[in-house]
Design a protein around this motif. Structure first.
Motif, PDB file in Angstrom:
ATOM      1  N   ALA A 132     -19.492 -11.292  18.954  1.00 35.00           N
ATOM      2  CA  ALA A 132     -18.346 -10.712  18.245  1.00 35.00           C
ATOM      3  C   ALA A 132     -17.520  -9.799  19.136  1.00 35.00           C
ATOM      4  CB  ALA A 132     -18.830  -9.942  17.017  1.00 35.00           C
ATOM      5  N   THR A 133     -18.129  -9.211  20.160  1.00 33.94           N
ATOM      6  CA  THR A 133     -17.402  -8.250  20.980  1.00 33.94           C
ATOM      7  C   THR A 133     -16.311  -8.913  21.809  1.00 33.94           C
ATOM      8  OG1 THR A 133     -18.936  -8.420  22.857  1.00 33.94           O
ATOM      9  CG2 THR A 133     -19.463  -6.812  21.132  1.00 33.94           C
ATOM     10  N   THR A 134     -16.432 -10.215  22.051  1.00 32.49           N
ATOM     11  CA  THR A 134     -15.454 -10.914  22.898  1.00 32.49           C
ATOM     12  C   THR A 134     -14.650 -11.954  22.126  1.00 32.49           C
ATOM     13  OG1 THR A 134     -17.104 -12.568  23.563  1.00 32.49           O
ATOM     14  CG2 THR A 134     -16.926 -10.593  24.927  1.00 32.49           C
ATOM     15  N   LEU A 135     -14.803 -11.998  20.816  1.00 34.31           N
ATOM     16  CA  LEU A 135     -14.175 -13.041  20.014  1.00 34.31           C
ATOM     17  C   LEU A 135     -12.792 -12.581  19.525  1.00 34.31           C
ATOM     18  CD1 LEU A 135     -14.973 -15.869  18.952  1.00 34.31           C
ATOM     19  CD2 LEU A 135     -15.809 -14.744  16.878  1.00 34.31           C
ATOM     20  N   ALA A 136     -11.746 -13.314  19.901  1.00 31.52           N
ATOM     21  CA  ALA A 136     -10.406 -13.019  19.399  1.00 31.52           C
ATOM     22  C   ALA A 136     -10.392 -13.192  17.879  1.00 31.52           C
ATOM     23  CB  ALA A 136      -9.388 -13.943  20.046  1.00 31.52           C
ATOM     24  N   ALA A 137      -9.527 -12.450  17.196  1.00 33.97           N
ATOM     25  CA  ALA A 137      -9.542 -12.478  15.731  1.00 33.97           C
ATOM     26  C   ALA A 137      -8.126 -12.502  15.172  1.00 33.97           C
ATOM     27  CB  ALA A 137     -10.295 -11.275  15.180  1.00 33.97           C
ATOM     28  N   VAL A 138      -7.996 -13.177  14.033  1.00 32.77           N
ATOM     29  CA  VAL A 138      -6.761 -13.182  13.251  1.00 32.77           C
ATOM     30  C   VAL A 138      -7.113 -12.725  11.839  1.00 32.77           C
ATOM     31  CG1 VAL A 138      -4.926 -14.614  12.256  1.00 32.77           C
ATOM     32  CG2 VAL A 138      -5.706 -15.037  14.607  1.00 32.77           C
ATOM     33  N   PHE A 139      -6.398 -11.735  11.341  1.00 35.27           N
ATOM     34  CA  PHE A 139      -6.598 -11.221   9.994  1.00 35.27           C
ATOM     35  C   PHE A 139      -5.391 -11.603   9.148  1.00 35.27           C
ATOM     36  CE2 PHE A 139      -9.215  -8.769  12.756  1.00 35.27           C
ATOM     37  CZ  PHE A 139     -10.323  -8.396  12.014  1.00 35.27           C
ATOM     38  N   ALA A 140      -5.649 -12.131   7.953  1.00 35.94           N
ATOM     39  CA  ALA A 140      -4.559 -12.586   7.086  1.00 35.94           C
ATOM     40  C   ALA A 140      -4.801 -12.099   5.665  1.00 35.94           C
ATOM     41  CB  ALA A 140      -4.461 -14.108   7.101  1.00 35.94           C
ATOM     42  N   ALA A 141      -3.790 -11.449   5.096  1.00 34.62           N
ATOM     43  CA  ALA A 141      -3.883 -10.956   3.718  1.00 34.62           C
ATOM     44  C   ALA A 141      -2.491 -10.843   3.143  1.00 34.62           C
ATOM     45  CB  ALA A 141      -4.581  -9.599   3.670  1.00 34.62           C
ATOM     46  N   SER A 142      -2.380 -11.088   1.845  1.00 30.73           N
ATOM     47  CA  SER A 142      -1.067 -11.002   1.199  1.00 30.73           C
ATOM     48  C   SER A 142      -0.653  -9.566   0.923  1.00 30.73           C
ATOM     49  CB  SER A 142      -1.059 -11.802  -0.110  1.00 30.73           C
ATOM     50  OG  SER A 142      -1.727 -11.090  -1.139  1.00 30.73           O
ATOM     51  N   GLY A 143      -1.603  -8.657   0.954  1.00 27.92           N
ATOM     52  CA  GLY A 143      -1.299  -7.246   0.688  1.00 27.92           C
ATOM     53  C   GLY A 143      -2.360  -6.370   1.312  1.00 27.92           C
ATOM     54  N   GLY A 144      -2.309  -5.101   0.993  1.00 29.24           N
ATOM     55  CA  GLY A 144      -3.287  -4.163   1.533  1.00 29.24           C
ATOM     56  C   GLY A 144      -4.313  -3.784   0.484  1.00 29.24           C
ATOM     57  N   ASP A 145      -4.784  -2.560   0.565  1.00 30.44           N
ATOM     58  CA  ASP A 145      -5.788  -2.046  -0.361  1.00 30.44           C
ATOM     59  C   ASP A 145      -5.077  -1.574  -1.625  1.00 30.44           C
ATOM     60  OD1 ASP A 145      -7.711  -0.579  -1.742  1.00 30.44           O
ATOM     61  OD2 ASP A 145      -8.671   0.124   0.089  1.00 30.44           O
ATOM     62  N   GLY A 146      -5.073  -2.424  -2.668  1.00 29.27           N
ATOM     63  CA  GLY A 146      -4.345  -2.115  -3.887  1.00 29.27           C
ATOM     64  C   GLY A 146      -4.818  -0.863  -4.580  1.00 29.27           C
ATOM     65  N   GLN A 147      -6.123  -0.627  -4.588  1.00 32.44           N
ATOM     66  CA  GLN A 147      -6.648   0.570  -5.237  1.00 32.44           C
ATOM     67  C   GLN A 147      -6.232   1.826  -4.488  1.00 32.44           C
ATOM     68  OE1 GLN A 147     -10.808   0.269  -6.261  1.00 32.44           O
ATOM     69  NE2 GLN A 147     -10.639  -1.905  -6.753  1.00 32.44           N
ATOM     70  N   ASN A 148      -6.237   1.741  -3.166  1.00 31.38           N
ATOM     71  CA  ASN A 148      -5.794   2.882  -2.368  1.00 31.38           C
ATOM     72  C   ASN A 148      -4.300   3.137  -2.549  1.00 31.38           C
ATOM     73  OD1 ASN A 148      -6.398   4.900  -0.228  1.00 31.38           O
ATOM     74  ND2 ASN A 148      -4.991   3.665   0.975  1.00 31.38           N
ATOM     75  N   CYS A 149      -3.500   2.070  -2.597  1.00 35.45           N
ATOM     76  CA  CYS A 149      -2.063   2.227  -2.824  1.00 35.45           C
ATOM     77  C   CYS A 149      -1.788   2.842  -4.193  1.00 35.45           C
ATOM     78  CB  CYS A 149      -1.355   0.878  -2.705  1.00 35.45           C
ATOM     79  SG  CYS A 149      -1.304   0.233  -1.022  1.00 35.45           S
ATOM     80  N   HIS A 150      -2.582   2.436  -5.205  1.00 34.84           N
ATOM     81  CA  HIS A 150      -2.446   3.026  -6.534  1.00 34.84           C
ATOM     82  C   HIS A 150      -2.716   4.526  -6.488  1.00 34.84           C
ATOM     83  CE1 HIS A 150      -2.839   3.482 -10.897  1.00 34.84           C
ATOM     84  NE2 HIS A 150      -3.980   4.096 -10.672  1.00 34.84           N
ATOM     85  N   ALA A 151      -3.772   4.925  -5.785  1.00 36.07           N
ATOM     86  CA  ALA A 151      -4.108   6.346  -5.684  1.00 36.07           C
ATOM     87  C   ALA A 151      -3.011   7.119  -4.960  1.00 36.07           C
ATOM     88  CB  ALA A 151      -5.443   6.510  -4.962  1.00 36.07           C
ATOM     89  N   ILE A 152      -2.413   6.521  -3.924  1.00 35.10           N
ATOM     90  CA  ILE A 152      -1.313   7.176  -3.212  1.00 35.10           C
ATOM     91  C   ILE A 152      -0.111   7.356  -4.126  1.00 35.10           C
ATOM     92  CG2 ILE A 152       0.395   6.835  -1.369  1.00 35.10           C
ATOM     93  CD1 ILE A 152      -1.837   5.622   0.305  1.00 35.10           C
ATOM     94  N   CYS A 153       0.212   6.314  -4.891  1.00 35.22           N
ATOM     95  CA  CYS A 153       1.342   6.412  -5.821  1.00 35.22           C
ATOM     96  C   CYS A 153       1.102   7.500  -6.865  1.00 35.22           C
ATOM     97  CB  CYS A 153       1.572   5.069  -6.507  1.00 35.22           C
ATOM     98  SG  CYS A 153       2.261   3.808  -5.419  1.00 35.22           S
ATOM     99  N   GLU A 154      -0.130   7.603  -7.358  1.00 32.53           N
ATOM    100  CA  GLU A 154      -0.451   8.658  -8.329  1.00 32.53           C
ATOM    101  C   GLU A 154      -0.255  10.035  -7.710  1.00 32.53           C
ATOM    102  OE1 GLU A 154      -3.570   7.275 -11.707  1.00 32.53           O
ATOM    103  OE2 GLU A 154      -4.445   7.791  -9.752  1.00 32.53           O
ATOM    104  N   THR A 155      -0.678  10.197  -6.466  1.00 34.35           N
ATOM    105  CA  THR A 155      -0.505  11.483  -5.787  1.00 34.35           C
ATOM    106  C   THR A 155       0.968  11.816  -5.614  1.00 34.35           C
ATOM    107  OG1 THR A 155      -2.606  11.230  -4.604  1.00 34.35           O
ATOM    108  CG2 THR A 155      -0.998  12.760  -3.672  1.00 34.35           C
ATOM    109  N   LEU A 156       1.751  10.840  -5.169  1.00 37.50           N
ATOM    110  CA  LEU A 156       3.175  11.091  -4.934  1.00 37.50           C
ATOM    111  C   LEU A 156       3.940  11.338  -6.230  1.00 37.50           C
ATOM    112  CD1 LEU A 156       3.883   8.430  -2.154  1.00 37.50           C
ATOM    113  CD2 LEU A 156       3.536  10.896  -1.883  1.00 37.50           C
TER     114      LEU A 156
END
Length: 271
Positions: free
Chosen positions: A76-100
């Motif tokens: 794993a230390t030498t393996l190239a990687a591609v990460f794919a997602a339609s969005g981020g951490d929805g629960q974390n974004c919800h908590a940020i919106c509540e704070t703001l």
């Protein structure tokens, strides 16, 4: 243009799906599918402080990444990687919106750095001690297909194995009303430029305007259409059943990705 790569291993986690071996039995109809909430394990490889800070997105990505790399036997230390997602951490974004939206608008630094789209890639580099390059991309509901295209391109151009990790998790209300993803799903593939003894199949990938391949089981078809990362299920079904042939997965509104799947016993035949 047609690009090719060999799948060496798979990692999967999702509603009622716990690892590739179990998922393969479900997709190949060797056992029935029983939907249940996704059970995310603690993120292996992280120091305790970072482990406590991770949310569902990071846990999903790391779970499938670790499974696929372990099954491939690669470093794993030498393996190239591609990460794919339609969005981020929805629960974390919800908590940020509540704070703001409140009176005290001071954001936690942890919430901020977990809100960025490449957070799972950063945590992966720590957990797996990965030093190779990684790309992080987003293409809304076509994110798995975009990640697959990017990974196969890297394999073809650079001639090195590449780890693809695709993942999406649910959103709480009111975000869920406009982005109705119900649960976490993740899939990881280790792709290589040459066939090895561990290769599960060869993929020949191109673009098409054909319709996406549906799943026959209604519950699994509902999962495929509900979570962008689960658009991978038709490909996983072909691998699980050891069924050569053609599958089409969603990508852009007018364009899909066609995947011709060849089993190991036919690698020597012309595609």
């Amino acid at each position: 243009m047609r690009l090719s790569a060999f799948i060496e291993s798979v990692g999967v986690i999702g509603p009622g799906l716990t690892g590739w071996a179990h998922t393969a039995d479900v997709l190949a109809a060797r056992m029935p599918y029983a939907s249940a909430r996704t059970v995310l394990p603690p993120p292996a490889g992280l120091p305790s402080a970072e482990r406590r800070r991770t949310g569902p997105v990071v846990r999903t990505a790391l779970a499938v990444g670790h499974e696929a790399v372990a099954a491939s036997g690669r470093d794993a230390t030498t393996l190239a990687a591609v990460f794919a997602a339609s969005g981020g951490d929805g629960q974390n974004c919800h908590a940020i919106c509540e704070t703001l939206a409140g009176d005290d608008r001071q954001l936690s630094p942890t919430r901020f750095h977990n809100s960025v789209h490449n957070a799972p890639a950063g945590y992966w580099s720590i957990a797996a001690r990965a030093r190779a390059t990684s790309n992080v991309l987003c293409a809304h509901d076509g994110s798995f297909a975009a990640g697959l295209l990017e990974s196969v391109c890297q394999v073809a151009v650079d001639g090195v194995p590449t780890l693809l990790i695709a993942y999406d998790t649910d959103y709480p209300e009111p975000l869920h009303a406009v982005r109705p993803i119900d649960d976490a799903f993740g899939v990881a593939l280790v792709l290589a430029p040459q066939a090895s003894a561990a290769a599960l199949a060869r993929l020949d990938v191109t673009l098409t305007d054909a319709n996406a391949t549906p799943l026959a089981t209604p519950e699994l078809e509902a999962l495929r259409t509900n979570n962008p990362a689960a658009r991978a299920l038709p490909l996983l079904e072909a691998l699980a059943a050891r069924r050569p042939g053609r599958v089409v997965i969603d990508y852009l509104p007018e364009t899909r990705v066609q995947i011709d799947v060849t089993m190991p016993e036919r690698f020597g035949e012309p595609s």
